[in-house]
Design an enzyme around this catalytic site. Structure first.
Site, PDB file in Angstrom:
ATOM      1  N   SER A 191       0.796  -1.222   0.000  1.00 38.81           N
ATOM      2  CA  SER A 191       0.000   0.000   0.000  1.00 38.81           C
ATOM      3  C   SER A 191       0.830   1.275   0.000  1.00 38.81           C
ATOM      4  CB  SER A 191      -0.962  -0.002   1.187  1.00 38.81           C
ATOM      5  OG  SER A 191      -0.261  -0.176   2.397  1.00 38.81           O
ATOM      6  N   HIS A 219      -5.340  -3.125  -2.937  1.00 39.62           N
ATOM      7  CA  HIS A 219      -4.939  -2.179  -3.996  1.00 39.62           C
ATOM      8  C   HIS A 219      -4.807  -2.831  -5.366  1.00 39.62           C
ATOM      9  CE1 HIS A 219      -4.227   1.052  -1.123  1.00 39.62           C
ATOM     10  NE2 HIS A 219      -3.773   0.102  -0.322  1.00 39.62           N
ATOM     11  N   LYS A 251     -11.749   1.051  -2.223  1.00 49.53           N
ATOM     12  CA  LYS A 251     -10.688   1.589  -3.071  1.00 49.53           C
ATOM     13  C   LYS A 251     -11.159   1.576  -4.535  1.00 49.53           C
ATOM     14  CE  LYS A 251      -7.576   1.045   0.624  1.00 49.53           C
ATOM     15  NZ  LYS A 251      -6.975   0.109   1.550  1.00 49.53           N
TER      16      LYS A 251
HETATM   17  C1  LIG Z   1      -6.990  -0.055   3.028  1.00 49.89           C
HETATM   18  C2  LIG Z   1      -6.391  -1.368   3.337  1.00 49.89           C
HETATM   19  C3  LIG Z   1      -6.987  -2.241   4.245  1.00 49.89           C
HETATM   20  C4  LIG Z   1      -8.159  -1.855   5.087  1.00 49.89           C
HETATM   21  O1  LIG Z   1      -9.321  -1.767   4.352  1.00 49.89           O
HETATM   22  P1  LIG Z   1     -10.495  -0.837   4.903  1.00 49.89           P
HETATM   23  O2  LIG Z   1     -11.690  -1.303   4.178  1.00 49.89           O
HETATM   24  O3  LIG Z   1     -10.098   0.551   4.557  1.00 49.89           O
HETATM   25  O4  LIG Z   1     -10.566  -1.061   6.379  1.00 49.89           O
HETATM   26  C5  LIG Z   1      -6.428  -3.490   4.420  1.00 49.89           C
HETATM   27  N1  LIG Z   1      -5.323  -3.853   3.747  1.00 49.89           N
HETATM   28  C6  LIG Z   1      -4.708  -3.026   2.885  1.00 49.89           C
HETATM   29  C7  LIG Z   1      -3.476  -3.477   2.176  1.00 49.89           C
HETATM   30  C8  LIG Z   1      -5.216  -1.748   2.675  1.00 49.89           C
HETATM   31  O5  LIG Z   1      -4.595  -0.910   1.863  1.00 49.89           O
END
Ligand SMILES: *Cc1c(COP(=O)(O)O)cnc(C)c1O
Length: 400
Positions: A191, A219, A251
Site C-alpha cells: 500500500s 490495492h 478503493k
Molecule cells: C486499506 C487497506 C486495508 C483496510 O481496508 P479498509 O476497508 O479501509 O478497512 C487493508 N489492507 C490493505 C493493504 C489496505 O490498503
C-alpha cells in the site's frame, strides 16, 4: 450550567496531563496528523478546506466513488431497504443486496463463495483470528498493511516477519517451524510502495511447506490483471494456489467494506467463528447494492484500467526525463521517497501552494527515514493533470 473550571486534581485533568506530552512530541517531530475536510465528493479536483485542488492521494483508482450510476443504485436501494441494516448478518441484518453482492463477487473472483465485512480491517482480523491460534504461526511481509499485523497480534499466534518480498527468507523461517498451522499473509500490492508481491514464488514456498497463503488485494482488485481480477490474475495464479483472498470495496470499487473469497468450507468457517463478522452490525444494504453497480462498471468498462495504466506510464516517463527518482512501481501507487519527515511535509506544503494535493506519509506508517509523497492516480485523471503534477514536482524538488 456545567461547571467549567476543572481542578488539576480531577480525573479529566489527570487524563489530559498524561496524554499531552505525547501530542507535543509528535508536533515537535513533524509527525502530527490532521484530517482535512472535503466539501465535495471524492474526485481528482476536490474542494478541500474551502479550496479547489488537483489531488493525487485517493484510492478511488477507477473514479467510481462519485459515479452517478453508483450513487443512483445507493439511492434506489435506500428507498427499498432504508439506511441502517439494524442488526448483524446472523441476526436479521443480512438483506437481499448483501446476498446478491456475495454471489457476484464469488463469480468475479472465480471462487466458491465470498463473505462481506464492514471494513478490510475487520476482514483481516477475521482471517487471522479464525485460521490461527496460540499454537500456530503467522508469517508476514515486513511491509504488510497495519491491519494484517494487528490481526496476527489479536490471533495470539506467533508472529514472524520476513524481509520485504523475500520468498527465500520466508522459506527459511517456515523450515524452522516444528508444529502448528502455518499461515502466510501478504499484501498483493504494497500500500505504501506500490510494488507487487512475488506471488508465484510465495505460492511455491507455501505449497512446499504446507502453509496457507492469504493475499490482501486491497490495492490490486479492480485495477490489475487483464480483466481487473487483481494481483492474482496479474501473476497468473489460481484459487488453488492462493486459498484465501481478501479484497476491499472502498478503493477501486469506490464504495466501502470488504470481502473474503475462498472455498465454501473456508467461508462457512468464518461465518461460524469470526468475531469481527458476528459481533458487528452488517453494512447498510444500500451500500451492497451500490457496490454491485460499481462492480458491474469495473467489469464492463476496461477503458478505465487501460487509461489508468497509460497515466502511470506517462508519469514515470516524465519523471525519468526530469531526473526525478521514483520507486520501482508500475501500479497506480507511485511513491516519491524523500527520507526525513520534514522533507516530505515541506514538499507536500510546496505542492499545496501550487494547488496540488498530495499527502506526505511519515513514520510509523512507513519506516523511519523513508517518509514520502504517496502519489496515486485515478482513471478520472487526465493527461494534462499528470503534466501539471510533473511541472510542479520539478519546481518543488529543484529548490529543496
Ligand atoms: C486499506 C487497506 C486495508 C483496510 O481496508 P479498509 O476497508 O479501509 O478497512 C487493508 N489492507 C490493505 C493493504 C489496505 O490498503
Amino acid at each position: 450550567m456545567l461547571p467549567r473550571a476543572i481542578s488539576s486534581r480531577q480525573p479529566s485533568a489527570r487524563l489530559a496531563q498524561a496524554l499531552a506530552p505525547d501530542l507535543a512530541a509528535r508536533k515537535r517531530l513533524n509527525l502530527y496528523r490532521q484530517a482535512v475536510v472535503l466539501d465535495s465528493p471524492q474526485g481528482v479536483e476536490p474542494l478541500i478546506d474551502g479550496c479547489r485542488y488537483l489531488s493525487f492521494c485517493s484510492n478511488d483508482y477507477l473514479g467510481l466513488a462519485n459515479d452517478p450510476r453508483v450513487v443512483e443504485a445507493l439511492q434506489r436501494a435506500a428507498a427499498d431497504y432504508g439506511v441502517g441494516s439494524g442488526a448483524s448478518h446472523l441476526v436479521t441484518g443480512h438483506a437481499r443486496p448483501h446476498y446478491a453482492l456475495e454471489e457476484e463477487l464469488a463469480d468475479f473472483t472465480g471462487r466458491e463463495r465470498t463473505l462481506l465485512f464492514s471494513t478490510g480491517y475487520m476482514a483481516n482480523l477475521a482471517i487471522a483470528t479464525t485460521l490461527a491460534g496460540r499454537s500456530d504461526t503467522v508469517y508476514q511481509d515486513r511491509q504488510n498493511h497495519a491491519s494484517l499485523l494487528d490481526a496476527a497480534v489479536l490471533s495470539r499466534s506467533r508472529l514472524r516477519r520476513y524481509a520485504h518480498a523475500d520468498s527465500q527468507a520466508l522459506s527459511d523461517l517456515l523450515s524452522s517451524q516444528r508444529s502448528g498451522r502455518k499461515l502466510v499473509l501478504t499484501d498483493g500490492v504494497f500500500s505504501m510502495d506500490g510494488d507487487i508481491a512475488p506471488l508465484a514464488r510465495l505460492a511455491d514456498v507455501a505449497a512446499t511447506h504446507a502453509a496457507w497463503l492469504m493475499v490482501d488485494d486491497a490495492h490490486g482488485i479492480g485495477v490489475l490483471g487483464a480483466t481487473g481480477r487483481g494481483t492474482l490474475e496479474h501473476c497468473g495464479l489460481t484459487p488453488g494456489q492462493v486459498p484465501i483472498l481478501m479484497g476491499t470495496l472502498g478503493k477501486a470499487f469506490g464504495t466501502a467494506g470488504a470481502f473474503v473469497a475462498g472455498s465454501a468450507v473456508l467461508i462457512e468457517t468464518l461465518i461460524q467463528r469470526a468475531r469481527s463478522y458476528t459481533y458487528t452490525t452488517a453494512m447498510p444494504p444500500a451500500l451492497a447494492a451500490a457496490t454491485s453497480a460499481s462492480l458491474r462498471i469495473a467489469r464492463d468498462e476496461p477503458w478505465r484500467r487501460h487509461h489508468l495504466s497509460a497515466l502511470v506510464a506517462r508519469f514515470r516517463q516524465g519523471a525519468a526525463t526530469l531526473g526525478i527518482a521514483l520507486a520501482p512501481s508500475n501500479t497506480p501507487i507511485q511513491p516519491l521517497i524523500l527520507g526525513a519527515a520534514d522533507a516530505a511535509v515541506a514538499a507536500a506544503d510546496a505542492l499545496r501552494g501550487r494547488g496540488i494535493f498530495v499527502t506526505p506519509i511519515r513514520p510509523p506508517t512507513v519506516p523511519t527515514g523513508s517518509a514520502r509523497l504517496r502519489i496515486t492516480f485515478s482513471s478520472a485523471h487526465e493527461e494534462r493533470h499528470v503534466d501539471r503534477l510533473l511541472d510542479a514536482l520539478s519546481e518543488v524538488l529543484a529548490c529543496r
